[in-house]
Write an enzyme that holds these catalytic residues in place. Structure first.
Site, PDB file in Angstrom:
ATOM      1  N   ASP A   1       0.866  -1.178   0.000  1.00  0.00           N
ATOM      2  CA  ASP A   1       0.000   0.000   0.000  1.00  0.00           C
ATOM      3  C   ASP A   1       0.902   1.228   0.000  1.00  0.00           C
ATOM      4  O   ASP A   1       1.973   1.199  -0.590  1.00  0.00           O
ATOM      5  CB  ASP A   1      -0.963  -0.045   1.193  1.00  0.00           C
TER       6      ASP A   1
ATOM      7  N   HIS B   1       1.962   2.434  -3.158  1.00  0.00           N
ATOM      8  CA  HIS B   1       0.945   3.369  -3.634  1.00  0.00           C
ATOM      9  C   HIS B   1       1.367   4.821  -3.478  1.00  0.00           C
ATOM     10  O   HIS B   1       0.530   5.712  -3.509  1.00  0.00           O
ATOM     11  CB  HIS B   1      -0.376   3.134  -2.904  1.00  0.00           C
TER      12      HIS B   1
END
Length: 527
Positions: free
Chosen positions: A307, A337
């Site tokens: 993430d 991310h």
């Protein structure tokens, strides 16, 4: 001209010649960094009693949940007995190299030192983290965050987690208690957020620092978090220096993240535990989430995770800005991310400086580079943000500056993103990469009553190929281009887009040879 723009312009004139851009080891921004941390004095040394092999603790060690955390109490006792300013050091004993613990708390003024060759493993029994309602270790509709954090520091002063060893959250290990015992892993629960109907994971955060001052992470490797690896709130003085975050590690995958069919997590499937993982399927494993924290530094570190690499947050605070004065320098990022701000920013984010960042997205379809993400429910003022000397490659979304992170209809906290500077940013082609032609997003915030344009300066920002401009939210932007060149970005003035050019718009692309994208210096990494 605002203070940040004046400062960075002065700095660029000092460091870079008119003939082009040269990579430098030390520049004016480095003078802002705190001194490198050092190891504290040792008060107690605890010897390992378990043996880890091939980066894992054998399942038979704690297959019986009664044996889920044999080292918890002695770690607690040592921590409580240690004087302020010193450290509890956990060390090997011959071939014995592992510790296994449930939730523990770091004492104020005391550090936990994980020695080289030692791994501290987390319990994989949800009962150890349960809050009394038996939800930890399950996936539920509309019920989440029902687990204790594994390692907690509350209102500490001068504490830390240090050492050249490893802290392993065991996100890919099979659970040993609760309704899903033997049927699932923590990461199998995470992917149920993609199931229909959507289910919420109830996994423990790995490390949480709440309140206090001057907490230090130094040279430690943090891996395989069941959820967020490190989250903070209301901390003044938070330093990460020379750390590594590697998730998933070689304990749960194979080199190159190549997993066979039927071995990975699947939305809607909680009938069998997965045995192999890729970053895209280990949800909510943010590496570093500094929320409502001041004077934060992340330097000389390596991050690959499923993430956000970093997500700077500032939610539900009493003052504004609650998140201020962050420095991110000389870091290497991989899967993830993004170097992100958001999504919660309603308490304000100000004075964020990122420099000498080398970011290889590893061709992930979920890879994001430089990112500000917020919305009308969780927005606020985000200002004075500098990205400088940044090399990026192999990612789908390279630049994302958007106040439309979610589809919420809430407009109670309108985002206002301004005084953002990108200087010496280069997105480079890589032979055979899927995302050489990547995507970019720029947008301000607009409702029937509020218009807050994105105010952003691009100075020597170069794409080797013209990226795709995501046009869905391309509106209400005030661009300043220059004084360096802006190459291959499809930016033009329009109905709500203004473009102001300063300087001659001439410069050489910031140098980003293959050599700056360094491999992760750890045998735990499959990339």
């Amino acid at each position: 001209m605002n203070k940040l723009l004046s400062f960075v312009l002065l700095m660029s004139l000092h460091v870079y010649s008119a003939a082009g851009v040269a990579r430098v080891e030390i520049n004016e921004l480095d003078k802002l960094l705190p001194p490198e941390p050092s190891f504290p004095k040792v008060c107690i040394a605890l010897k390992a009693s378990l043996v880890a092999k091939n980066f894992r603790l054998p399942d038979d060690v704690d297959a019986d949940p009664k044996n889920s955390n044999p080292d918890t109490e002695r770690l607690k006792m040592a921590m409580n007995a240690c004087p302020r300013g010193q450290a509890v050091k956990i060390i090997t004993d011959g071939e014995k190299n592992a510790f296994l613990a449930g939730p523990i708390e770091i004492k104020s003024g005391v550090s936990l030192w994980v020695d080289k060759g030692v791994t501290l493993f987390a319990s994989r029994s949800p009962a150890d983290y349960d809050l009394g309602d038996s939800y930890c270790g399950t996936a539920q509709p509309k019920i989440k965050n029902r687990c204790k954090t594994w390692i907690t520091a509350k209102n500490t002063v001068g504490s830390g987690i240090v050492g050249e060893g490893v802290i392993d959250g065991r996100g890919g290990s099979v659970l040993t208690s609760g309704p899903y015992a033997g049927k699932t892993t923590w990461w199998d629960l995470s992917i149920q957020s993609k199931a229909k109907p959507k289910l919420e994971q109830n996994n423990p955060r790995m490390i949480e620092v709440v309140g206090g001052e001057n907490f230090t992470f130094y040279k430690i490797t943090i891996t395989n978090g069941a959820k967020f690896h490190v989250a903070s709130k209301d901390v003044t003085g938070l330093t990460f220096w020379g750390i590594k975050v590697i998730t998933p590690s070689l304990a749960y995958t194979v080199p190159g993240y190549k997993c066979g069919k039927g071995t990975m997590p699947e939305p809607g499937n909680l009938s069998r535990p997965s045995s192999c993982f890729i970053p895209e399927l280990v949800k909510n494993t943010d590496a570093i989430d500094p929320g409502r924290s001041k004077n934060v530094t992340l330097a000389y570190s390596y991050i690959t995770t499923g993430d956000d690499n970093v997500a700077i947050k500032s939610g539900k605070g009493k003052n504004s800005p609650e998140t201020i004065n962050h420095l991110y320098a000389h870091n290497q990022f991989y899967y993830g991310h993004g170097m992100s701000i958001g999504s919660e920013t309603d308490a304000g984010v100000e004075n964020i400086k990122i420099w000498d960042l080398n970011f290889d997205g590893q061709d992930s379809g979920h890879g994001v580079g430089l990112r500000i993400k917020t919305d009308g429910k969780r927005g606020g003022e985000i200002s004075n943000v500098l990205y400088q000397d940044v090399c990026l490659r192999r990612m789908k979304d390279v630049l994302v500056f958007s106040p439309y992170y979610s589809s919420t209809n809430d407009t109670n906290h309108p985002p206002n993103i301004h005084d953002v500077v990108l200087r010496n940013v280069h997105y480079v082609d890589y032979p055979g990469a899927k995302y050489n032609k990547a995507k970019v997003s720029f947008s301000g915030y607009r409702t029937a009553t509020v218009v807050n344009p994105l105010k952003i300066q691009l100075d020597n920002v170069v794409f080797d190929q013209t990226p795709e401009l995501r046009k869905k939210h391309y509106h209400d932007v005030e661009f300043t281009l220059g004084p360096g060149a802006v190459t291959n970005l499809p930016i033009e003035a329009g109905e709500s887009i203004s473009v102001k050019k300063i300087g001659e718009g001439k410069s050489k692309a910031f140098p980003c040879p293959d050599s700056v994208f360094k491999s992760i210096p750890s045998e735990l990494s499959p990339i």
